[in-house]
Design an enzyme around this catalytic site. Structure first.
Site, PDB file in Angstrom:
ATOM      1  CB  CYS A   1      10.619  -0.882   3.121  1.00  0.00           C
ATOM      2  SG  CYS A   1      11.244  -0.647   1.450  1.00  0.00           S
TER       3      CYS A   1
ATOM      4  CD  GLU B   1       8.970  -2.630   8.270  1.00  0.00           C
ATOM      5  OE1 GLU B   1       9.415  -1.970   7.317  1.00  0.00           O
ATOM      6  OE2 GLU B   1       8.454  -3.758   8.138  1.00  0.00           O
TER       7      GLU B   1
ATOM      8  CD  GLU C   1      -6.099  -5.859   0.403  1.00  0.00           C
ATOM      9  OE1 GLU C   1      -6.092  -6.455   1.495  1.00  0.00           O
ATOM     10  OE2 GLU C   1      -5.175  -5.953  -0.442  1.00  0.00           O
TER      11      GLU C   1
ATOM     12  CG  PHE D   1      -0.275   0.250   2.538  1.00  0.00           C
ATOM     13  CD1 PHE D   1       0.062   1.531   2.955  1.00  0.00           C
ATOM     14  CD2 PHE D   1       0.013  -0.801   3.397  1.00  0.00           C
ATOM     15  CE1 PHE D   1       0.689   1.763   4.179  1.00  0.00           C
ATOM     16  CE2 PHE D   1       0.631  -0.587   4.616  1.00  0.00           C
ATOM     17  CZ  PHE D   1       0.968   0.701   5.013  1.00  0.00           C
TER      18      PHE D   1
END
Length: 499
Positions: A281, A382, A176, A149
Site C-alpha cells: 500500500c 489502485e 487465507e 495478504f
C-alpha cells in the site's frame, strides 16, 4: 498436502466447518496447502478463549508482560529465516524482501517491550484542597485484527504486540491466501510464555470477518486492506459499538521537481514502484514529472526497470517475484493492455513475461506507462502490481493540485534539492505520510503509520503513540482524602491533633 488449522487457547485446533481454502505457491501455480475456513461458531470459540484469558491478563504486571515480549523478540529474531521462508512460499516475494518484512514487524515488538513508559499516566496534585486528579489508561478487552495478504507477518506484528502489551487479548484473522506465517507467530508467542488465550488465530473468509465485526465481546477491530473493504469494516463495526482503525488503499505519488537528482529519483521510483511486485500500500504507483524533467526521467526509469531480474523468491538472484494469485495477475495485466486505448504511452509492457521452468507461475513483468491522464483506469484505480504511471505537470502548483485531487492520501514523496520547496510540499500536500527524497516514507515504530482521506477510516493510525491510544481508553480519577489529623476519635494514626 499441508493443512493449516486454527490456533485457539494456546494450541492448534482443527477446523470443523468442512470448508477449506486453497493456498498456492505463486512461483509454480500449484496448490500446496489447504487452510481451514472458520464457521461463526469457531470464531465464537476463539473470542471466548480470549475473553477468558483477559480476566487475568489485564491484571498482570507490566513487568510480566514485558518479560514475555522480550523473550518473544528473541525467538522471532532467531526464527526470522523460517518466517521469511513461509512468506516466500505462500506470498511469492523474494527472500530478502520477506526478511525485510520480518524486520519491520520486529520494530513494533521492540516498541511493545518498552510499553512501561508508553502507559505512564498523569497526576495533578492539590487541584483543590486535598484533591488530586490522576489520568490513567486501561485496556479495552478482546480486540481483533484482520490483516492482508501482502504482509502476512509484518501487519499482524503491527497490531497484536502492542495490543497485548497494553493488557488486551487478541483474535487475529489473517489472509487465507498466505496463512502459515500467522500460526508460526502465535506458536512462538506461546513458546515465549504468553498465557493461553491471549493470542488466537482463526482462519477464514467473509463469514469469519462478519462474525468478528458483530461479536458483542469484541471491543475493537484493526484492519489493513483495500478501501472498499476498509469502508465496510468501519461502517459495520462502528454500528456495533466498536472502536475501529481501518487502513485502506492508496495511489501514492512522487513529485519530481526540475532541480531533482534524476538518477536518484529514477532509482527511487524503480525500487518503490516494483519492489515486492508492487503489492504494497506504500508503493509509489504514480510519478508526477514537473516541467522539462519528464522525458529524461522516464528514460532513466526504463533503463533501470529493464535490468530487474524476475524469478522465484527462493532464487537468491531474483529481485522480484510473482503475484499472489493468477486472478490478481490477470487483473493487473488488464490495466496495461487497456492503457494505450485511454491515451497512455506504453513504454514497458510486462504482461507477456514468463520464467523458464516456472511457466505456470503467476508471473508479470514490469510495466511503465507515460503521459497518463487522470481520468484513465490505470491512474484512478489502485492496481497493486508492478505498474508505474507517469503524469506530466507544468509547475509545482499544478503537480500538488493533481496529488491533492486524488481520493487517496496514504503516502507521498517529493524529490528536490530545494529545502524551501520541500518544506512547502510537506505542509501543502494532503497525505498522512510524506517523504522528502525518500520514496516510501513508512515511519519507524515509535511514530505512527496511517493515511488521510480514503486511505484511513477511523481516528487512530496504527502503531506508535496512536496504536497505544487505540488499544487503551483513558480514565480520570479525582481523589480527596481527609488529613490524618482528622481521624475519628479513638483512632490513633500517630499524627498530632489540630488545636
Amino acid at each position: 498436502m499441508k493443512t493449516v488449522h486454527h490456533w485457539i487457547g494456546g494450541k492448534t485446533v482443527e477446523g470443523t466447518s468442512g470448508d477449506w481454502g486453497p493456498v498456492t505457491d505463486p512461483a509454480t501455480g500449484a496448490v500446496t496447502t489447504q487452510v481451514a475456513l472458520a464457521s461463526a461458531e469457531e470464531v465464537d470459540s476463539a473470542v471466548a478463549a480470549a475473553k477468558a484469558a483477559y480476566t487475568t491478563w489485564r491484571t498482570s504486571s507490566l513487568a510480566q508482560r514485558t518479560a514475555v515480549l522480550f523473550r518473544y523478540r528473541a525467538l522471532l529474531d532467531a526464527r526470522r529465516d523460517d518466517i521469511a521462508a513461509l512468506i516466500t512460499a505462500e506470498h511469492g516475494k523474494v527472500h530478502s524482501d520477506a526478511l525485510g518484512e520480518v524486520a519491520r514487524g520486529l520494530e513494533i515488538v521492540e516498541l511493545a517491550c518498552g510499553i512501561t513508559t508508553q502507559l505512564k499516566g498523569e497526576l495533578s496534585t492539590q487541584v483543590a484542597g486535598r484533591v488530586d486528579v490522576a489520568a490513567i489508561r486501561q485496556p479495552l478487552g478482546v480486540v481483533a485484527g484482520i490483516t492482508p495478504f501482502n504482509f502476512p507477518a509484518m501487519v499482524p506484528m503491527w497490531m497484536f504486540p502492542l495490543a497485548i502489551a497494553c493488557g488486551n487479548t487478541f483474535v487475529l484473522k489473517p489472509s487465507e491466501k498466505d496463512p502459515s506465517a500467522a500460526n508460526l507467530l502465535a506458536e512462538l508467542a506461546a513458546e515465549a510464555g504468553l498465557p493461553d488465550g491471549v493470542l488466537n488465530v482463526v482462519h477464514g473468509d467473509k463469514v469469519a470477518v462478519d462474525t468478528l465485526l458483530a461479536h458483542p465481546d469484541v471491543a475493537a477491530v484493526s484492519f489493513v486492506g483495500s478501501t472498499p473493504v476498509a469502508r465496510h469494516i468501519h461502517a459495520t463495526a462502528t454500528a456495533h459499538g466498536k472502536r475501529v482503525q481501518a487502513l485502506g488503499g492508496a495511489k501514492n505519488h512522487m513529485l519530481v521537481l526540475p532541480d531533482a537528482d534524476l538518477d536518484a529519483a529514477a532509482d527511487a521510483a524503480v525500487s518503490a514502484a516494483y519492489g515486492s511486485a508492487g503489492e504494497r500500500c506504500m508503493a509509489i504507483s504514480a510519478v508526477v514529472a514537473v516541467g522539462s524533467t519528464g522525458d529524461e526521467l522516464v528514460a532513466k526509469i526504463r533503463e533501470r526497470a529493464e535490468k530487474i531480474r524476475i524469478g522465484p523468491g527462493t532464487d537468491p538472484e531474483s529481485e522480484m517475484g510473482p503475484l499472489i494469485t493468477k486472478a490478481h495477475r490477470d487483473k493487473v495485466a488488464s490495466y496495461v493492455t487497456g492503457a494505450a486505448a485511454q491515451g497512455a504511452e506504453v513504454v514497458l509492457d510486462g504482461t507477456g513475461h514468463t520464467v523458464e521452468g516456472y511457466e505456470d507461475g503467476h508471473w508479470i513483468g514490469l510495466s511503465l506507462l507515460d503521459k497518463v491522464s487522470t481520468d484513465s483506469d490505470a491512474y484512478r484505480d489502485e492496481i497493486f502490481g508492478p505498474v508505474l504511471v507517469v503524469l506530466r505537470a507544468a509547475t509545482y502548483e499544478e503537480g500538488v493540485a493533481l496529488i491533492n485531487a486524488s481520493p487517496y492520501g496514504n503516502g507521498t514523496a517529493v524529490f528536490t534539492r530545494d529545502g524551501g520547496a520541500a518544506r512547502r510540499f510537506q505542509l501543502e500536500v494532503e497525505a498522512g505520510m510524506v517523504g522528502v527524497n525518500v520514496p516510501i516514507p513508512v515511519p519507524v515504530g515509535y511514530h505512527s503509520f496511517g493515511g488521510w482521506k480514503d486511505s484511513l477510516f477511523g481516528d487512530h493510525h496504527i502503531y506508535g503513540n496512536d496504536g497505544v491510544h487505540f488499544y487503551t481508553r483513558g480514565k480520570v480519577v479525582t481523589t480527596r482524602w481527609p488529613d490524618p489529623s482528622e481521624a475519628p476519635a479513638g483512632v490513633d494514626l500517630g499524627f498530632p491533633r489540630n488545636h
